[in-house]
Motif scaffolding. Sequence first.
Motif, PDB file in Angstrom:
ATOM      1  N   ALA A  10      14.721  -0.999   9.383  1.00  0.00           N
ATOM      2  CA  ALA A  10      13.689  -0.171   9.578  1.00  0.00           C
ATOM      3  C   ALA A  10      13.148   0.275   8.385  1.00  0.00           C
ATOM      4  O   ALA A  10      13.837   0.171   7.335  1.00  0.00           O
ATOM      5  N   MET A  11      11.975   0.353   8.298  1.00  0.00           N
ATOM      6  CA  MET A  11      11.105   0.639   7.133  1.00  0.00           C
ATOM      7  C   MET A  11      10.162   1.500   7.428  1.00  0.00           C
ATOM      8  O   MET A  11       9.424   1.449   8.494  1.00  0.00           O
TER       9      MET A  11
ATOM     10  N   PRO B  29       0.881  -1.240  -0.213  1.00  0.00           N
ATOM     11  CA  PRO B  29       0.020  -0.063  -0.010  1.00  0.00           C
ATOM     12  C   PRO B  29       0.930   1.361  -0.025  1.00  0.00           C
ATOM     13  O   PRO B  29       1.767   1.363   0.718  1.00  0.00           O
ATOM     14  N   GLU B  30       0.656   2.153  -0.802  1.00  0.00           N
ATOM     15  CA  GLU B  30       1.305   3.324  -0.954  1.00  0.00           C
ATOM     16  C   GLU B  30       2.727   3.158  -0.870  1.00  0.00           C
ATOM     17  O   GLU B  30       3.645   3.886  -0.317  1.00  0.00           O
ATOM     18  N   ALA B  31       2.987   2.273  -1.964  1.00  0.00           N
ATOM     19  CA  ALA B  31       4.508   1.838  -2.050  1.00  0.00           C
ATOM     20  C   ALA B  31       5.278   3.083  -2.302  1.00  0.00           C
ATOM     21  O   ALA B  31       6.716   2.923  -2.115  1.00  0.00           O
ATOM     22  N   ASP B  32       4.884   4.101  -2.769  1.00  0.00           N
ATOM     23  CA  ASP B  32       5.755   5.243  -3.352  1.00  0.00           C
ATOM     24  C   ASP B  32       6.220   6.107  -2.224  1.00  0.00           C
ATOM     25  O   ASP B  32       7.283   6.787  -2.593  1.00  0.00           O
ATOM     26  N   ARG B  33       5.350   5.847  -1.202  1.00  0.00           N
ATOM     27  CA  ARG B  33       6.153   6.561   0.098  1.00  0.00           C
ATOM     28  C   ARG B  33       7.159   5.853   1.025  1.00  0.00           C
ATOM     29  O   ARG B  33       7.443   6.185   2.031  1.00  0.00           O
ATOM     30  N   LEU B  34       7.134   4.562   0.705  1.00  0.00           N
ATOM     31  CA  LEU B  34       7.778   3.574   1.340  1.00  0.00           C
ATOM     32  C   LEU B  34       9.443   3.797   1.382  1.00  0.00           C
ATOM     33  O   LEU B  34       9.998   3.520   0.295  1.00  0.00           O
ATOM     34  N   VAL B  35      10.019   3.929   2.551  1.00  0.00           N
ATOM     35  CA  VAL B  35      11.538   3.997   2.353  1.00  0.00           C
ATOM     36  C   VAL B  35      12.069   2.832   3.376  1.00  0.00           C
ATOM     37  O   VAL B  35      11.597   2.536   4.341  1.00  0.00           O
ATOM     38  N   SER B  36      13.227   2.664   3.047  1.00  0.00           N
ATOM     39  CA  SER B  36      14.026   1.755   4.034  1.00  0.00           C
ATOM     40  C   SER B  36      15.077   2.785   4.710  1.00  0.00           C
ATOM     41  O   SER B  36      15.714   3.704   4.160  1.00  0.00           O
ATOM     42  N   VAL B  37      15.045   2.624   5.850  1.00  0.00           N
ATOM     43  CA  VAL B  37      15.894   3.575   6.975  1.00  0.00           C
ATOM     44  C   VAL B  37      17.305   2.826   7.257  1.00  0.00           C
ATOM     45  O   VAL B  37      16.965   2.120   8.040  1.00  0.00           O
TER      46      VAL B  37
ATOM     47  N   SER C 270       4.335  -4.894  14.796  1.00  0.00           N
ATOM     48  CA  SER C 270       3.129  -4.708  14.148  1.00  0.00           C
ATOM     49  C   SER C 270       2.938  -3.641  12.854  1.00  0.00           C
ATOM     50  O   SER C 270       2.183  -3.774  11.996  1.00  0.00           O
ATOM     51  N   SER C 271       3.688  -2.521  13.359  1.00  0.00           N
ATOM     52  CA  SER C 271       3.734  -1.634  12.312  1.00  0.00           C
ATOM     53  C   SER C 271       4.258  -2.195  10.916  1.00  0.00           C
ATOM     54  O   SER C 271       3.867  -1.738   9.660  1.00  0.00           O
ATOM     55  N   PHE C 272       5.252  -2.962  11.095  1.00  0.00           N
ATOM     56  CA  PHE C 272       5.915  -3.450   9.740  1.00  0.00           C
ATOM     57  C   PHE C 272       4.706  -4.344   8.981  1.00  0.00           C
ATOM     58  O   PHE C 272       4.796  -3.967   7.784  1.00  0.00           O
ATOM     59  N   LEU C 273       3.954  -5.195   9.598  1.00  0.00           N
ATOM     60  CA  LEU C 273       3.224  -5.894   8.836  1.00  0.00           C
ATOM     61  C   LEU C 273       1.882  -4.949   8.292  1.00  0.00           C
ATOM     62  O   LEU C 273       1.636  -5.352   7.060  1.00  0.00           O
ATOM     63  N   SER C 274       1.645  -3.764   8.752  1.00  0.00           N
ATOM     64  CA  SER C 274       0.744  -2.896   8.101  1.00  0.00           C
ATOM     65  C   SER C 274       1.419  -2.136   7.191  1.00  0.00           C
ATOM     66  O   SER C 274       0.557  -2.161   5.997  1.00  0.00           O
ATOM     67  N   LEU C 275       2.812  -1.943   7.120  1.00  0.00           N
ATOM     68  CA  LEU C 275       3.505  -1.348   6.070  1.00  0.00           C
ATOM     69  C   LEU C 275       3.443  -2.157   4.715  1.00  0.00           C
ATOM     70  O   LEU C 275       3.266  -1.749   3.778  1.00  0.00           O
ATOM     71  N   MET C 276       3.529  -3.669   5.135  1.00  0.00           N
ATOM     72  CA  MET C 276       3.569  -4.296   4.039  1.00  0.00           C
ATOM     73  C   MET C 276       2.174  -4.809   3.632  1.00  0.00           C
ATOM     74  O   MET C 276       1.941  -5.753   2.639  1.00  0.00           O
ATOM     75  N   GLY C 277       1.055  -4.322   4.194  1.00  0.00           N
ATOM     76  CA  GLY C 277      -0.095  -4.565   3.966  1.00  0.00           C
ATOM     77  C   GLY C 277      -0.728  -5.917   4.140  1.00  0.00           C
ATOM     78  O   GLY C 277      -1.461  -6.529   3.474  1.00  0.00           O
ATOM     79  N   ALA C 278       0.185  -6.469   5.253  1.00  0.00           N
ATOM     80  CA  ALA C 278      -0.490  -8.085   5.340  1.00  0.00           C
ATOM     81  C   ALA C 278      -1.500  -8.077   6.067  1.00  0.00           C
ATOM     82  O   ALA C 278      -2.129  -7.462   6.828  1.00  0.00           O
TER      83      ALA C 278
ATOM     84  N   PHE D 228       7.460  10.744   9.632  1.00  0.00           N
ATOM     85  CA  PHE D 228       6.755   9.452   8.976  1.00  0.00           C
ATOM     86  C   PHE D 228       6.086   8.985   9.528  1.00  0.00           C
ATOM     87  O   PHE D 228       5.207   9.209  10.969  1.00  0.00           O
ATOM     88  N   ASP D 229       4.770   8.493   8.752  1.00  0.00           N
ATOM     89  CA  ASP D 229       3.468   8.073   9.417  1.00  0.00           C
ATOM     90  C   ASP D 229       3.559   6.764  10.127  1.00  0.00           C
ATOM     91  O   ASP D 229       2.664   6.573  11.108  1.00  0.00           O
ATOM     92  N   GLU D 230       4.365   6.192   9.728  1.00  0.00           N
ATOM     93  CA  GLU D 230       4.369   4.864  10.383  1.00  0.00           C
ATOM     94  C   GLU D 230       5.927   4.274  10.196  1.00  0.00           C
ATOM     95  O   GLU D 230       6.618   4.484   9.070  1.00  0.00           O
ATOM     96  N   VAL D 231       6.587   3.486  11.202  1.00  0.00           N
ATOM     97  CA  VAL D 231       7.941   3.088  11.146  1.00  0.00           C
ATOM     98  C   VAL D 231       7.848   1.696  11.665  1.00  0.00           C
ATOM     99  O   VAL D 231       7.205   1.414  12.968  1.00  0.00           O
ATOM    100  N   GLY D 232       8.518   0.623  10.789  1.00  0.00           N
ATOM    101  CA  GLY D 232       8.399  -0.708  11.175  1.00  0.00           C
ATOM    102  C   GLY D 232       9.516  -1.034  11.111  1.00  0.00           C
ATOM    103  O   GLY D 232      10.514  -0.491  10.744  1.00  0.00           O
ATOM    104  N   ALA D 233       9.869  -2.155  12.227  1.00  0.00           N
ATOM    105  CA  ALA D 233      11.123  -2.839  12.528  1.00  0.00           C
ATOM    106  C   ALA D 233      11.366  -4.203  12.314  1.00  0.00           C
ATOM    107  O   ALA D 233       9.825  -4.802  12.568  1.00  0.00           O
TER     108      ALA D 233
END
Lengths: 929, 125
Positions: free
Chosen positions: A319-320, A143-151, A216-224, A187-192
């Motif tokens: 981090a993502m 979801p919204e992959a254009d705003r996903l970044v790896s930190v 849990s935020s990583f899973l939501s970033l991946m649209g799981a 950042f809207d959301e940061v997953g680890a």
Amino acid sequence: MTIYRLLLLSFPRAFREAHAAEMARQFDEEHRARRGRPVALAWLWTRAIADALWHGLLARLGVRWVLGETPAVDAASRSGLVRRAWRTFGQNAGGDVKLGARRLIKSPGFALVSVLTLALGIGSATALFSVVDTVLLRPLPWPEADRLVSVFGVRPDRATDPVYSASWNRGLISWPAWQQLRESAAFDEVGAWRRSRQIFTNPGIEDGVDVWYVSSSFLSLMGAEVSLGRLFGPDEDGEYDLAETALLTPETWMRRFGGRADILGEQIHLAYQAGEERVATIVGVLRPGTSFTAGAPDFLLPIGQTPPVSRTGNPVVLAMARLAPELSIEAGLAAAEPIVRGDESPDRRTARLVPVSEDLLGPARRPLWLLFGGAGLLLLVACANVAGLLITDARTRRHEIAIRTSLGCSRLRVLRQLTIENLVLAVVAASAGLALAVWLTPMLVALAPARLPGLTTVAIDLRVAAFAIGVGVMTVLIFGTGPALTLSSTRPAALTADSRFATSRHPAAHRAIVAGELGLALVLLVCASLFGETLLRLTSQPLGFDPRGLAIASVEAMKLPFEVQVPTAEQYQSMSQVERVAHHDAHFRRVQATWMHTAGVIERLEALPGVSSAAAQGLNLPFGGRTNVALYRAEYAPVSEELSVLTQVVTEGYFETMGMQMLRGRSLVAADRLEPIGITAAGRASPTPVVISRAVEQRLFGGEAVGKRLLRENPGGRFLYDVIGVVSSVRHRAFTEDEPLRLYVLDTSILTIHHLLVRTSGDAAAILPAVRQTIRDYDPNMVVTSTTTMEELVGETIAHERFRARLSAAFGGAALLLAAVGIYSLAARRVAERRREIGVRVALGARPAHVRKLVLRETLLAIVVGLALGLPAALAASQLTSALLFEVSPTSPRVFAAAAAVLAVAALAASVLPAARASRIDPMLVLRE
Amino acid sequence: MPRHARDVLPLKPLVFQALLVLADGDRHGWSLVQELQRRHGGKRLLPGNLYRLLNSMTAEGLIEVVEPSKRERVQAAADTGANAERRRYFGLTTFGRDVARAEAHRLEALVDESRRKRLITARPR
């Protein structure tokens, strides 16, 4: 926008005056929204052209756009238009289709060659398009992959360290940094997440598995999403002492649990190493189609389950993040940098933000487009070939067309018939091409490096099929229209001339097409040679060892019969002499037991048929993907000269098993190991003997090192090492990296064996089951997590280069073949046309050699022109490939000369047969015709 | 051209959509196209198509080119800079409003009938 304004000329003047400015402005807005996306732009232009032409036509015809039912006057004009169009193009089209099919059946040679040629071009272009489409053109599946970044945490101080050449700027960040990033407004959301390799030990199974700890935020970033149970909740991100929970991927669910629906609540047993065991409860199963940015795990566990000890300032998680809307990468970086850096100075640690699309596709983009371009060139060659065939075919049909026109057939009607015939050819060829693509695509996917994202989902779908049909129809229309136009202009007068002997009007056009084809083939051949040479150069780089016949079994070390507590320096100092002796005794027995255990399995492995030697090692297997280093310096050297050295615990016989070369000094022998007395927390009583790689000798000692000492200093104490030998430098990760620094020490106080290496005289892959079985028989506690061969490990590092080399070689070969066919058809046609002339020449005394020369001279001209055209094009193309080459110059004269020579020889060979046929022409037969 | 609104029914769906969008207030072409694309589920409406539509609607007397109100001008200038001054605004004519209303009634009658025949069961909300 000027071009768009020109397009608007298709509208009537009054319309333009009222709306053109606004229309151009709207187009401008659309254009701006797609800036930097060439494919989207091309698509916009295509549609805008169609839109302007079509609606311009309708506006000129006065067709109104308002009512559901068209007013009578519009209906009349529209039906008039349709009727006119039908009269011209539609009527009796079925008959022309039949004629087209009949032409293919009546001349099977023409049909076979042109369909096969086109199918080859269309098939390869389509197969590559299916890969390009899935990997590059489709949006990423998150979801919204254009705003996903790896930190990433970056270690600038490691940039020049050969050990870290691939990982210094793609590092982890610390737990506190992750927590702070989550609070940042950037950042809207940061997953680890973090990966770990563990042992899955449910009853009856012992296997190495990939376990990811995720927030849990990583899973939501991946649209799981789950198909069963639940995902991890935010409360599981932090608490360590909650009961362990686990998520299954759909693949694991199917493979290990048979896809049972009652799986929730069941327990899985995981362990970091054999003997230890943890239990986690399955709480959910991910939905099929869930994908992650970096491969796929077997199990997912909450990140909160990583031990609290790792939540200090050490970098422990990847981090993502999803950037806040409208925020630039730079702004995100500015927010993340101070958090990731923490207390360190910027030259020790800093941050890097990489858009996920760039991270995943960045390096793959150019090579894939290049290969797609290669397929396009091959398609062009095929088209040129078919154009040549159509020209030849047109010559034989002048008689037929002349009869048709003399019977009153209009030029438009002839054109229509020829066009429909060509369309029949196109559809047949495109279908054959599509079939070829269906067959080629899985091969392409199997050949392609596994690291390309989304590769597993590559398939021929409607889009790809539409591409194939579209390409087929377009090419045949473009290349068939010229001959059709020429042919349709045939006048009835052609009947009066003896058309069988008339030379065709366009030998030059055919020659130019064949020359162009040769030029294109040269471009492909040059690129193929460059990639092939690169692969050759890469694989001939010295690895420092011999990967052939080397089998590897990775094991989780056995649980030791007894444990020894290693005392701290203070504890040791405060021990009584008796206690010290007891400690050394226990340690000695432990070392001895481990040694016997390891020696035992090595002995069994060496007894296997075909095995010449075996050895064991700890971490840092070459090309094994994992890295563990310590800082060393020469004794008496300043701290500033410390360098990271890969430390490898090995057994004696390791160098022979690996096929490494002893450069100086001596190898490690058993006596070097048996010195456990005197090991204390404060260091050894006497220095440990070590063998170092040539790179260590050069970089730390700057010369002869045998007899000198290495020093490692850490909070635990000062450790000294006697250098007793120097071996060849073994590469660690890639053929092209700098020689890494390595140090080999016999298994003494560090007691974990990770890999068993077996050298065989035969095929290493064939012996893997026997190796696995031998280890299991020897000690059931020793878990073999994976078996592989060294050649496979090494091969993975050059997968991209091999893929490019193979594919471009296939393109080059196919282009060569097609060019040869093209030359052949040109030569054959010219011989047929000049039969009478040749017959006269022979009758007047020309020798066969003269005749052959006559024919060859003509093809030679095409070859020379083709090479002259191809060379600059090949030079330009090779510049595009320069970033992908290794030790080959993109302008290497050797490569160019070789490619040109191969092409010229093939082309000459192809014209030998027609030349020979020409030299056998019987003048009596020809003159009597 | 005095005509009855019923004479031009039924409308093409896109025309009806455009009338509905303009019922909220006057708009310039780019803002209209964005709204239409949003309603159309992101389906693209290219300039040639759009302006032929607007041209025909103007010719039928459904819409007219209007002077933007001062507030809208200020708004537009803030949105896209000085360019916005030159934009042409379209607004509904009285006839256009009548036509939209008539089309809505026509559709409503169809929906009512479908409901009576139990093709659809949902209660009107």
